[in-house]
Design a protein around this motif. Structure first.
Motif, PDB file in Angstrom:
ATOM      1  N   ALA A 185      -3.631  10.492  -0.265  1.00  0.00           N
ATOM      2  CA  ALA A 185      -2.954  10.157   0.990  1.00  0.00           C
ATOM      3  C   ALA A 185      -1.481  10.506   0.916  1.00  0.00           C
ATOM      4  CB  ALA A 185      -3.124   8.683   1.305  1.00  0.00           C
ATOM      5  N   SER A 215      -8.872  -1.380   3.656  1.00  0.00           N
ATOM      6  CA  SER A 215      -8.119  -2.113   2.636  1.00  0.00           C
ATOM      7  C   SER A 215      -7.379  -3.290   3.258  1.00  0.00           C
ATOM      8  CB  SER A 215      -7.120  -1.178   1.941  1.00  0.00           C
ATOM      9  OG  SER A 215      -7.785  -0.131   1.262  1.00  0.00           O
ATOM     10  N   GLY A 245       0.620   5.842  -0.671  1.00  0.00           N
ATOM     11  CA  GLY A 245      -0.242   6.994  -0.842  1.00  0.00           C
ATOM     12  C   GLY A 245      -0.008   7.693  -2.167  1.00  0.00           C
ATOM     13  N   ILE A 295       0.848  -1.199   0.000  1.00  0.00           N
ATOM     14  CA  ILE A 295       0.000   0.000   0.000  1.00  0.00           C
ATOM     15  C   ILE A 295       0.878   1.240   0.000  1.00  0.00           C
ATOM     16  CG2 ILE A 295      -1.785   1.273   1.259  1.00  0.00           C
ATOM     17  CD1 ILE A 295      -2.663  -1.307   2.545  1.00  0.00           C
ATOM     18  N   PHE A 337      -9.763   4.426   5.054  1.00  0.00           N
ATOM     19  CA  PHE A 337      -9.631   3.640   3.823  1.00  0.00           C
ATOM     20  C   PHE A 337      -8.465   2.668   3.936  1.00  0.00           C
ATOM     21  CE2 PHE A 337      -7.978   2.799  -0.422  1.00  0.00           C
ATOM     22  CZ  PHE A 337      -9.131   2.376  -1.082  1.00  0.00           C
ATOM     23  N   LEU A 338      -7.378   3.113   4.536  1.00  0.00           N
ATOM     24  CA  LEU A 338      -6.220   2.241   4.738  1.00  0.00           C
ATOM     25  C   LEU A 338      -6.620   1.015   5.552  1.00  0.00           C
ATOM     26  CD1 LEU A 338      -3.107   1.665   4.759  1.00  0.00           C
ATOM     27  CD2 LEU A 338      -3.015   3.048   6.850  1.00  0.00           C
ATOM     28  N   TYR A 360      -0.753   9.046   5.881  1.00  0.00           N
ATOM     29  CA  TYR A 360      -2.160   8.739   5.626  1.00  0.00           C
ATOM     30  C   TYR A 360      -3.097   9.668   6.402  1.00  0.00           C
ATOM     31  CZ  TYR A 360      -0.104   4.892   3.196  1.00  0.00           C
ATOM     32  OH  TYR A 360       0.652   4.168   2.312  1.00  0.00           O
ATOM     33  N   SER A 414      -6.755   9.721   5.708  1.00  0.00           N
ATOM     34  CA  SER A 414      -7.046   8.554   4.863  1.00  0.00           C
ATOM     35  C   SER A 414      -6.948   7.237   5.629  1.00  0.00           C
ATOM     36  CB  SER A 414      -6.070   8.509   3.677  1.00  0.00           C
ATOM     37  OG  SER A 414      -6.154   9.688   2.901  1.00  0.00           O
ATOM     38  N   VAL A 431      -3.638   4.653  -2.247  1.00  0.00           N
ATOM     39  CA  VAL A 431      -4.648   5.372  -1.478  1.00  0.00           C
ATOM     40  C   VAL A 431      -4.699   6.808  -1.986  1.00  0.00           C
ATOM     41  CG1 VAL A 431      -5.413   6.064   0.823  1.00  0.00           C
ATOM     42  CG2 VAL A 431      -4.192   3.903   0.515  1.00  0.00           C
ATOM     43  N   LYS A 432      -5.788   7.157  -2.608  1.00  0.00           N
ATOM     44  CA  LYS A 432      -5.933   8.479  -3.222  1.00  0.00           C
ATOM     45  C   LYS A 432      -5.846   9.590  -2.166  1.00  0.00           C
ATOM     46  CE  LYS A 432      -6.573   6.962  -7.420  1.00  0.00           C
ATOM     47  NZ  LYS A 432      -5.553   7.197  -8.467  1.00  0.00           N
TER      48      LYS A 432
END
Length: 250
Positions: free
Chosen positions: A228, A242, A194, A192, A238-239, A232, A235, A225-226
C-alpha cells in the motif's frame, strides 16, 4: 468566561496571513455537495469561523465515528475517507466526516501547520456537535497531523479511541511539529501505515512504537498494509477490514 478565554487563545495564535483558502474550500463544497445522496450535510460554526460542512449519517448507534481527511481534500475524498464513511455507515455506526481547512495547491506541511488553530477549532466544534460519550476519531495523513495538534492543544471528554492512518506525513526536509505523547492517553489507539508509505510516516510509526514500548502500555496496535502507498491505492478493502476488526474489539 471559558469561552472568552478560549477565543482569545485562538485569535492570539492566528495572524491575518495565516488563514484557510475559503475560495478553494467553496469550490470543493460546490463540487461535492451535489453528489452526496447517502448522507446529510450540516453547516457548523467554530469560535474562529462560520459555515464549514460536516457530512453525516446518524444510525442511532452508541458509537460515533469522526473522519478527518488528508491535505487539501474533502469529507468524501475517494481514496480513504469516503470508502470508510460508506462502510462504517453500513455497519450502523454514526459517521461524521468533517471538512477541514484547506490552502491553495502546492502548500507544504509547514504552511498547513500555521492554520492548525482553525482545524483545532473545527474538530472541537465537531466533537461538541456529535455530543456523545463514545467518539472514535479516524484521521488520514494531514488530518492525522491536525488531530495531533488538537490533542496537544485542547482537552475534550468523549473521545474513546483513535485511528491514525499514515500519520506523520511531512514534506522533504520538514519534521512534525506537534510532539503530543499519545501514551499519556488511556484510550485504545490504532496506527496504520502502508508498506510503500512516505519515510516520514514510517519514522512516526517507529517513534510511536518506541514510546509505547518504553512505557509498557499495550493500548497501541500497529498494522502495516502490504503493497500500500500513502493513499492505499488498491488496498482500501484491507484497510477498511482492519479498521472494522479493531472497532469490534473495543
Amino acid at each position: 468566561l471559558n469561552i472568552i478565554i478560549m477565543t482569545f487563545l485562538y485569535i492570539s495564535d492566528v495572524s491575518a496571513n495565516d488563514m484557510p483558502d475559503y475560495m478553494r474550500e467553496k469550490n470543493i463544497n460546490d463540487q461535492i455537495t451535489s453528489y452526496i445522496f447517502d448522507a446529510e450535510i450540516s453547516e457548523l460554526d467554530s469560535l474562529l469561523e462560520k459555515k464549514f460542512n460536516i457530512v453525516f449519517t446518524d444510525n442511532s448507534s452508541d458509537t460515533s465515528i469522526l473522519l478527518l481527511h488528508g491535505r487539501g481534500l474533502h469529507p468524501t475524498e475517494p481514496n480513504v475517507i469516503n470508502p470508510l464513511r460508506i462502510e462504517l455507515s453500513e455497519s450502523n455506526y454514526n459517521v461524521f466526516s468533517l471538512q477541514l481547512p484547506v490552502l491553495e495547491k502546492g502548500q507544504t506541511y509547514y504552511d498547513y501547520h500555521k492554520i492548525f488553530p482553525y482545524s483545532d477549532a473545527r474538530i472541537e466544534t465537531a466533537v461538541k456537535h456529535i455530543n456523545s460519550s463514545n467518539i472514535i476519531i479516524i484521521a488520514h495523513s494531514c488530518g492525522a497531523n491536525m488531530l495531533l495538534s488538537f490533542l496537544e492543544n485542547i482537552t475534550l471528554e468523549g473521545i474513546t479511541g483513535i485511528v491514525l492512518i499514515s500519520a506523520g506525513a511531512v514534506d522533504k526536509n520538514q519534521v512534525i511539529l506537534d510532539k503530543v505523547d499519545l501514551s499519556l492517553y488511556n484510550i485504545p489507539i490504532l496506527n496504520i501505515y502502508g508498506e510503500l508509505d512516505h519515510n516520514s510516516v514510517k519514522l512516526f510509526t517507529g517513534n510511536l512504537k518506541q514510546v509505547f514500548t518504553s512505557t509498557g502500555k499495550s493500548s497501541l496496535q500497529i498494522i502495516e498494509v502490504k503493497n500500500a502507498d500513502h493513499n492505499y491505492s488498491g488496498s482500501t478493502p484491507f484497510l477498511i477490514q482492519s479498521v472494522k476488526k479493531w472497532l469490534k474489539s473495543l
